[in-house]
Design a protein around this motif. Structure first.
Motif, PDB file in Angstrom:
ATOM      1  N   SER A   4       3.413  21.859  -2.860  1.00  0.00           N
ATOM      2  CA  SER A   4       3.927  20.911  -1.872  1.00  0.00           C
ATOM      3  C   SER A   4       2.889  20.727  -0.775  1.00  0.00           C
ATOM      4  N   HIS A   5       2.981  19.588  -0.106  1.00  0.00           N
ATOM      5  CA  HIS A   5       2.078  19.237   0.996  1.00  0.00           C
ATOM      6  C   HIS A   5       2.891  18.492   2.048  1.00  0.00           C
ATOM      7  N   ALA A   6       2.361  18.437   3.263  1.00  0.00           N
ATOM      8  CA  ALA A   6       2.969  17.548   4.245  1.00  0.00           C
ATOM      9  C   ALA A   6       2.992  16.150   3.623  1.00  0.00           C
ATOM     10  N   PHE A   7       4.010  15.373   3.935  1.00  0.00           N
ATOM     11  CA  PHE A   7       4.178  14.066   3.301  1.00  0.00           C
ATOM     12  C   PHE A   7       2.883  13.254   3.347  1.00  0.00           C
ATOM     13  N   ASP A   8       2.508  12.735   2.184  1.00  0.00           N
ATOM     14  CA  ASP A   8       1.303  11.906   2.043  1.00  0.00           C
ATOM     15  C   ASP A   8       1.650  10.722   1.153  1.00  0.00           C
ATOM     16  N   PRO A   9       1.822   9.529   1.728  1.00  0.00           N
ATOM     17  CA  PRO A   9       2.230   8.368   0.928  1.00  0.00           C
ATOM     18  C   PRO A   9       1.247   8.027  -0.191  1.00  0.00           C
ATOM     19  N   ASP A  10      -0.008   8.422  -0.049  1.00  0.00           N
ATOM     20  CA  ASP A  10      -1.010   8.109  -1.071  1.00  0.00           C
ATOM     21  C   ASP A  10      -0.794   8.867  -2.380  1.00  0.00           C
ATOM     22  N   LEU A  11       0.032   9.912  -2.369  1.00  0.00           N
ATOM     23  CA  LEU A  11       0.312  10.673  -3.593  1.00  0.00           C
ATOM     24  C   LEU A  11       1.355   9.994  -4.476  1.00  0.00           C
ATOM     25  N   HIS A  12       2.031   8.979  -3.936  1.00  0.00           N
ATOM     26  CA  HIS A  12       3.188   8.401  -4.613  1.00  0.00           C
ATOM     27  C   HIS A  12       2.915   7.021  -5.198  1.00  0.00           C
ATOM     28  N   GLU A  13       3.686   6.697  -6.219  1.00  0.00           N
ATOM     29  CA  GLU A  13       3.557   5.413  -6.908  1.00  0.00           C
ATOM     30  C   GLU A  13       3.829   4.257  -5.940  1.00  0.00           C
ATOM     31  N   PRO A  14       2.911   3.297  -5.850  1.00  0.00           N
ATOM     32  CA  PRO A  14       3.118   2.155  -4.949  1.00  0.00           C
ATOM     33  C   PRO A  14       4.469   1.472  -5.214  1.00  0.00           C
ATOM     34  N   GLY A  15       5.147   1.121  -4.138  1.00  0.00           N
ATOM     35  CA  GLY A  15       6.436   0.443  -4.250  1.00  0.00           C
ATOM     36  C   GLY A  15       7.626   1.377  -4.390  1.00  0.00           C
ATOM     37  N   SER A  16       7.378   2.664  -4.537  1.00  0.00           N
ATOM     38  CA  SER A  16       8.473   3.624  -4.705  1.00  0.00           C
ATOM     39  C   SER A  16       9.074   3.999  -3.352  1.00  0.00           C
ATOM     40  N   ALA A  17      10.271   4.598  -3.388  1.00  0.00           N
ATOM     41  CA  ALA A  17      10.904   5.087  -2.160  1.00  0.00           C
ATOM     42  C   ALA A  17       9.988   6.091  -1.476  1.00  0.00           C
ATOM     43  N   GLU A  39      14.052  10.338   6.193  1.00  0.00           N
ATOM     44  CA  GLU A  39      12.596  10.282   6.325  1.00  0.00           C
ATOM     45  C   GLU A  39      11.923  11.428   5.574  1.00  0.00           C
ATOM     46  N   ALA A  40      10.910  11.096   4.803  1.00  0.00           N
ATOM     47  CA  ALA A  40      10.166  12.100   4.038  1.00  0.00           C
ATOM     48  C   ALA A  40       9.291  12.947   4.952  1.00  0.00           C
ATOM     49  N   VAL A  41       9.328  14.263   4.740  1.00  0.00           N
ATOM     50  CA  VAL A  41       8.467  15.186   5.478  1.00  0.00           C
ATOM     51  C   VAL A  41       7.563  15.974   4.541  1.00  0.00           C
ATOM     52  N   VAL A  42       7.874  15.929   3.242  1.00  0.00           N
ATOM     53  CA  VAL A  42       7.118  16.706   2.265  1.00  0.00           C
ATOM     54  C   VAL A  42       6.865  15.877   1.009  1.00  0.00           C
ATOM     55  N   SER A  43       5.693  16.084   0.419  1.00  0.00           N
ATOM     56  CA  SER A  43       5.385  15.553  -0.914  1.00  0.00           C
ATOM     57  C   SER A  43       5.294  16.768  -1.819  1.00  0.00           C
ATOM     58  N   PHE A  44       5.941  16.709  -2.967  1.00  0.00           N
ATOM     59  CA  PHE A  44       5.909  17.855  -3.874  1.00  0.00           C
ATOM     60  C   PHE A  44       5.803  17.372  -5.314  1.00  0.00           C
ATOM     61  N   GLN A  45       5.207  18.211  -6.120  1.00  0.00           N
ATOM     62  CA  GLN A  45       5.059  17.872  -7.528  1.00  0.00           C
ATOM     63  C   GLN A  45       6.271  18.393  -8.280  1.00  0.00           C
TER      64      GLN A  45
END
Length: 75
Positions: A4-17, A39-45
């Motif tokens: 997991s990482h602090a939320f990073d929009p670049d890790l996610h599929e464009p157009g997704s929630a 609101e997203a605070v974390v990005s996780f795999q």
């Protein structure tokens, strides 16, 4: 245990929630949607290998279950 990482929009599929900064964990049926802080605070795999996002409630739940690393614990 997944990373997991602090939320990073670049890790996610464009157009997704997740890319829009929303909690994809609750939006896609994970956990109790009534607990979603929005609101997203974390990005996780996820187990699927796809990057998802989570709100503060999702982060707490996923760490407690041992599904993801606490923030700051990854390599």
């Amino acid at each position: 245990m997944n990373p997991s990482h602090a939320f990073d929009p670049d890790l996610h599929e464009p157009g997704s929630a997740a890319a829009a900064g929303r909690c994809s964990y609750h939006a896609e049926g994970g956990g109790d949607p009534g607990r979603c802080a929005g609101e997203a605070v974390v990005s996780f795999q996820a187990d699927s290998g796809r990057w998802e996002s989570g709100c503060a409630s999702a982060l707490e739940e996923l760490v407690e279950r041992g599904d993801i690393e606490p923030l700051g614990q990854g390599a």
